[in-house]
Design an enzyme around this catalytic site. Sequence first.
Site, mmCIF file in Angstrom:
data_model
loop_
_atom_site.group_PDB
_atom_site.id
_atom_site.type_symbol
_atom_site.label_atom_id
_atom_site.label_comp_id
_atom_site.label_asym_id
_atom_site.label_seq_id
_atom_site.Cartn_x
_atom_site.Cartn_y
_atom_site.Cartn_z
ATOM 1 N N ASP A 79 0.807 -1.220 0.000
ATOM 2 C CA ASP A 79 0.000 0.000 0.000
ATOM 3 C C ASP A 79 0.837 1.266 0.000
ATOM 4 O O ASP A 79 0.349 2.348 0.289
ATOM 5 C CB ASP A 79 -0.929 0.011 1.222
ATOM 6 C CG ASP A 79 -0.148 -0.106 2.542
ATOM 7 O OD1 ASP A 79 1.102 -0.162 2.495
ATOM 8 O OD2 ASP A 79 -0.789 -0.142 3.608
ATOM 9 N N CYS B 250 4.874 -0.369 2.581
ATOM 10 C CA CYS B 250 5.387 -1.728 2.828
ATOM 11 C C CYS B 250 6.732 -1.723 3.556
ATOM 12 O O CYS B 250 6.949 -2.529 4.464
ATOM 13 C CB CYS B 250 5.468 -2.525 1.529
ATOM 14 S SG CYS B 250 6.592 -1.835 0.280
ATOM 15 N N HIS C 57 8.767 -4.210 -3.763
ATOM 16 C CA HIS C 57 7.977 -4.460 -2.555
ATOM 17 C C HIS C 57 8.886 -5.057 -1.490
ATOM 18 O O HIS C 57 9.819 -5.805 -1.786
ATOM 19 C CB HIS C 57 6.840 -5.435 -2.861
ATOM 20 C CG HIS C 57 6.008 -5.783 -1.663
ATOM 21 N ND1 HIS C 57 5.111 -4.908 -1.108
ATOM 22 C CD2 HIS C 57 5.948 -6.912 -0.906
ATOM 23 C CE1 HIS C 57 4.527 -5.479 -0.061
ATOM 24 N NE2 HIS C 57 5.026 -6.685 0.085
#
Length: 314
Positions: free
Chosen positions: A169, A172, A293
């Site tokens: 989002d 992370c 990520h």
Amino acid sequence: MSDNEETHHPQDPETADKNEESLLARHRKEKKELQAKIQSLKKAKVDKKKKKEQQDEIARLEADLESRHAEELNRFNAMRISTDPPAPIVDVNNEGGDGSGDDESGGKTVRISKAQRRREKKSQEDKERQAQIKAEEALQKDSPRILEDRKFTELLSKRGLVSFPVPADGDCLYNAIKHQLSRIGIFEHDTADLRQLAADYIEDNKDSIIFYMTNPDTGDILNDEEFRKYCHQVRNTKTWGGEIEIKALSSSLKCPIEIIQASGSSVIHGENMQPSRKLILTYHRHMYRLGEHYNSTIAPVAAKEDEGLNEDDG
């Protein structure tokens, strides 16, 4: 007769096999063409920023081609199943004489019971489901994400760890660090606090950090206005964190932070700090199409105990 009507006619096995071979041959040709394109991209001389964009583009091209090939195979298998002529079945629930009658050609016809029709329908649905499963397996088997996941499983297993996912989002990195801090008994920092710490450190150490901060479009070092905007985004938005923020948080928290990668060696920030405060994250290039990520890590025996924590962080 239209072309659409002809496509619904049952195919004999030989024709179906030829069509399948033609489809597979085209897939092989397209894969070969893509590999040639990828080799051409890799030979191009680009800077580090463009190199990462190039790698992401290659991963996207490979994933898109695999996805399209799997969908085409799935459609072909589904069509093949739907056009297979059913075998004649005797009506075991015949209530009208011997259950047979003359058709127009003088042959005998048979009735199919409702129970048998249900069995046929279920059988066809099973075949279609298996075709779908095979198509999905073909799609995923060699995708960049699956290969990356396998490598992480191998690397973490050797260290007695498993991946602990955090939401993708924009927070992370901060949520992964927050989870790691909780693992060593530090609970006083929430996501907003960590963003504040990172922004404050970057502002206080501008003279030593600015040389690593460049405009992604021009490659030039950030000017004063761009630097202020950068710090504002770190502090007040969901802008993704990276190497600069990791260094800032490692220094502010007095914690070594190790970043494990599927390709390349691990990177440790604050390596000379207290080992008992070490935080271990994983850096993923292919987990999501949107970009990089970070996930946290955890010992396998504690993974189930912390299942609810990830949902709370979201």
